[in-house]
Design an enzyme around this catalytic site. Structure first.
Site, PDB file in Angstrom:
ATOM      1  N   SER A 150       0.688  -1.783   0.114  1.00 58.38           N
ATOM      2  CA  SER A 150      -0.034   0.138   0.213  1.00 58.38           C
ATOM      3  C   SER A 150       1.045   1.484  -0.095  1.00 58.38           C
ATOM      4  O   SER A 150       2.216   0.825   0.368  1.00 58.38           O
ATOM      5  CB  SER A 150      -1.505   0.420   1.589  1.00 58.38           C
ATOM      6  OG  SER A 150      -1.533   1.265   1.173  1.00 58.38           O
ATOM      7  N   TYR A 164      -1.695  -1.095  10.694  1.00 57.92           N
ATOM      8  CA  TYR A 164      -1.805  -1.325   9.622  1.00 57.92           C
ATOM      9  C   TYR A 164      -0.780  -1.156   8.245  1.00 57.92           C
ATOM     10  O   TYR A 164       0.156  -1.738   7.682  1.00 57.92           O
ATOM     11  CB  TYR A 164      -3.018  -0.872   9.001  1.00 57.92           C
ATOM     12  CG  TYR A 164      -3.695  -0.763   6.785  1.00 57.92           C
ATOM     13  CD1 TYR A 164      -3.195  -1.852   6.956  1.00 57.92           C
ATOM     14  CD2 TYR A 164      -2.832   0.072   6.065  1.00 57.92           C
ATOM     15  CE1 TYR A 164      -3.843  -2.348   4.950  1.00 57.92           C
ATOM     16  CE2 TYR A 164      -3.331   0.290   5.069  1.00 57.92           C
ATOM     17  CZ  TYR A 164      -3.468  -0.850   3.987  1.00 57.92           C
ATOM     18  OH  TYR A 164      -3.618  -1.188   2.826  1.00 57.92           O
TER      19      TYR A 164
HETATM   20  P1  NAP Z   1     -11.417  -6.694   0.835  1.00 53.72           P
HETATM   21  O1  NAP Z   1     -11.946  -5.464  -0.223  1.00 53.72           O
HETATM   22  O2  NAP Z   1     -11.848  -6.473   2.005  1.00 53.72           O
HETATM   23  O3  NAP Z   1     -10.881  -7.901  -0.133  1.00 53.72           O
HETATM   24  C1  NAP Z   1      -9.819  -8.829   1.049  1.00 53.72           C
HETATM   25  C2  NAP Z   1      -9.896  -9.487   0.581  1.00 53.72           C
HETATM   26  O4  NAP Z   1      -8.650 -10.693   0.986  1.00 53.72           O
HETATM   27  C3  NAP Z   1     -10.949 -10.935   0.288  1.00 53.72           C
HETATM   28  O5  NAP Z   1     -11.503 -11.829  -0.585  1.00 53.72           O
HETATM   29  C4  NAP Z   1     -11.241 -11.211   2.057  1.00 53.72           C
HETATM   30  O6  NAP Z   1     -11.840 -12.688   1.907  1.00 53.72           O
HETATM   31  C5  NAP Z   1      -9.896 -11.883   1.599  1.00 53.72           C
HETATM   32  N1  NAP Z   1      -9.229 -12.281   3.524  1.00 53.72           N
HETATM   33  C6  NAP Z   1      -9.657 -11.250   4.307  1.00 53.72           C
HETATM   34  N2  NAP Z   1      -8.317 -12.030   5.647  1.00 53.72           N
HETATM   35  C7  NAP Z   1      -7.975 -13.351   5.101  1.00 53.72           C
HETATM   36  C8  NAP Z   1      -7.327 -14.250   5.806  1.00 53.72           C
HETATM   37  N3  NAP Z   1      -7.259 -14.236   7.361  1.00 53.72           N
HETATM   38  N4  NAP Z   1      -7.433 -14.681   5.172  1.00 53.72           N
HETATM   39  C9  NAP Z   1      -7.879 -14.865   3.848  1.00 53.72           C
HETATM   40  N5  NAP Z   1      -8.085 -14.070   2.923  1.00 53.72           N
HETATM   41  C10 NAP Z   1      -8.705 -13.099   3.714  1.00 53.72           C
HETATM   42  O7  NAP Z   1     -10.414  -5.808   0.594  1.00 53.72           O
HETATM   43  P2  NAP Z   1      -9.264  -4.631  -0.732  1.00 53.72           P
HETATM   44  O8  NAP Z   1      -9.848  -3.076  -0.506  1.00 53.72           O
HETATM   45  O9  NAP Z   1      -9.387  -5.565  -1.755  1.00 53.72           O
HETATM   46  O10 NAP Z   1      -7.188  -4.626  -0.350  1.00 53.72           O
HETATM   47  C11 NAP Z   1      -6.703  -5.962  -0.947  1.00 53.72           C
HETATM   48  C12 NAP Z   1      -5.237  -5.650  -0.750  1.00 53.72           C
HETATM   49  O11 NAP Z   1      -5.071  -4.515  -1.234  1.00 53.72           O
HETATM   50  C13 NAP Z   1      -5.216  -5.364   1.182  1.00 53.72           C
HETATM   51  O12 NAP Z   1      -3.660  -5.720   1.038  1.00 53.72           O
HETATM   52  C14 NAP Z   1      -4.808  -4.289   1.198  1.00 53.72           C
HETATM   53  O13 NAP Z   1      -3.915  -4.012   2.038  1.00 53.72           O
HETATM   54  C15 NAP Z   1      -4.328  -3.865  -0.159  1.00 53.72           C
HETATM   55  N6  NAP Z   1      -4.924  -2.126  -0.197  1.00 53.72           N
HETATM   56  C16 NAP Z   1      -6.103  -1.821  -0.238  1.00 53.72           C
HETATM   57  C17 NAP Z   1      -6.701  -0.467  -1.143  1.00 53.72           C
HETATM   58  C18 NAP Z   1      -7.757   0.364  -1.705  1.00 53.72           C
HETATM   59  O14 NAP Z   1      -7.627   0.861  -2.142  1.00 53.72           O
HETATM   60  N7  NAP Z   1      -8.347  -1.012  -1.058  1.00 53.72           N
HETATM   61  C19 NAP Z   1      -5.635   0.583  -0.555  1.00 53.72           C
HETATM   62  C20 NAP Z   1      -4.009  -0.187  -0.537  1.00 53.72           C
HETATM   63  C21 NAP Z   1      -3.853  -1.642  -0.700  1.00 53.72           C
HETATM   64  P3  NAP Z   1     -12.339 -13.467   3.603  1.00 53.72           P
HETATM   65  O15 NAP Z   1     -12.800 -12.231   4.107  1.00 53.72           O
HETATM   66  O16 NAP Z   1     -13.696 -14.410   3.199  1.00 53.72           O
HETATM   67  O17 NAP Z   1     -11.735 -14.086   4.153  1.00 53.72           O
END
Ligand code: NAP
Length: 266
Positions: A150, A164
């Site tokens: 991130s 985080y």
């Molecule tokens: P999200 O929509 O909440 O999706 C998270 C995914 O991870 C879901 O498929 C969830 O499925 C899975 N997950 C969560 N905990 C888990 C665990 N313990 N074991 C296995 N799977 C797990 O999140 P997102 O926004 O797409 O973020 C994805 C990644 O991008 C993360 O690493 C986040 O830090 C990074 N990121 C996101 C943003 C943003 O703007 N969205 C920005 C920078 C970085 P289940 O809940 O069913 O397990």
């Protein structure tokens, strides 16, 4: 023109929603055999079905999308995931360690449990899943590890995300050492650093929040999940074989303005 990744096996942890689902969509469209993971089986199976095309198992480019349940913070789940993927496809070429959580808590109120949870999923989870696939990645001959870090932590801060941000910066430290250790096996280890990406979770924060975020980004829009997928796809190509231990910021220029005044165009 890049060498196609069609037919390669790609695991995307947390591929059932959000950014991971976007990464999975991009690899599936390129003809890869994609395995998405997550803990919620109903969501994961529905996502696999959607990504594979209405009711079918094959993507337009000849690949496939399937789902395996698992918690990345569990070594046993990661080992079982690797067994299932190797059983289905006989190997694995790309591991996208994307699963992550971002609960908010101020430093003052953050509990030991909050810290363990975030570091357990975001850091330990990214280590365990790669460990589980190491034999397959070595055998691949063009193994790729792509971490979703991130901008928060490595470049910026945001109140409520001390744990985080620490976890996302720690992923980059892990990346650098892993890149050295795995280079002799022709495995590259890189990271994509998303800015603010439009995911299902963001919509609940409302239009005002979204407008404020867009105003802070030089490109004046949030990122699409496929923006992250495209960067991951590039890192997975044969042409990216000499890039390792590096991170690509995909944020529409969000970390660039030195002050809000820099956004006031003449
Ligand atoms: P999200 O929509 O909440 O999706 C998270 C995914 O991870 C879901 O498929 C969830 O499925 C899975 N997950 C969560 N905990 C888990 C665990 N313990 N074991 C296995 N799977 C797990 O999140 P997102 O926004 O797409 O973020 C994805 C990644 O991008 C993360 O690493 C986040 O830090 C990074 N990121 C996101 C943003 C943003 O703007 N969205 C920005 C920078 C970085 P289940 O809940 O069913 O397990």
């Amino acid at each position: 023109m890049f060498t196609p990744v069609a037919g390669r096996t790609v695991v995307v942890t947390g591929g059932s929603r959000g950014i991971g689902k976007g990464i999975a969509r991009v690899f599936a469209a390129a003809g890869a055999n994609v395995v998405i993971t997550g803990r919620d089986g109903a969501v994961g199976r529905a996502a696999a079905k959607e990504l594979a095309g209405a009711g079918g198992s094959g993507s337009a480019a000849g690949g496939s999308v399937s789902y395996v349940a698992g918690d990345v913070s569990s070594a046993a789940d990661s080992a079982r995931l690797a067994d299932e993927v190797l059983g289905r496809f006989g190997g694995c070429d790309v591991v996208c360690a994307n699963a992550g959580i971002f609960p908010s808590a101020s430093l003052e109120t953050m509990t030991e449990g909050d810290i363990d949870l975030v570091l357990g999923v975001n850091v330990k989870g990214a280590l365990l899943v790669v460990q589980a696939f190491l034999p397959a990645l070595k055998a691949s001959g063009h193994g790729r590890v792509i971490l979703t870090s991130s901008i928060t932590g490595p470049f910026t801060g945001f109140p409520g995300w001390a744990h985080y941000g620490a976890s996302k910066a720690a992923m980059l430290s892990y990346m650098r050492t892993a890149a050295i250790e795995l280079a002799p096996h022709r495995i590259t280890v890189n990271a994509v650093l998303p800015g603010n990406i439009a995911t299902e979770g963001l919509t609940v924060l409302g239009d005002a929040y979204q407008a404020a975020m867009e105003a802070s980004i030089p490109m004046r829009r949030l990122g699409e999940v496929e923006d992250i997928g495209n960067a991951a796809l590039f890192l997975a190509t044969d042409e990216a074989a000499y890039i390792t231990g590096q991170s690509i910021v995909v944020d529409g220029g969000q970390i660039l303005p030195e002050s809000p005044a820099a956004m006031d165009l003449p």
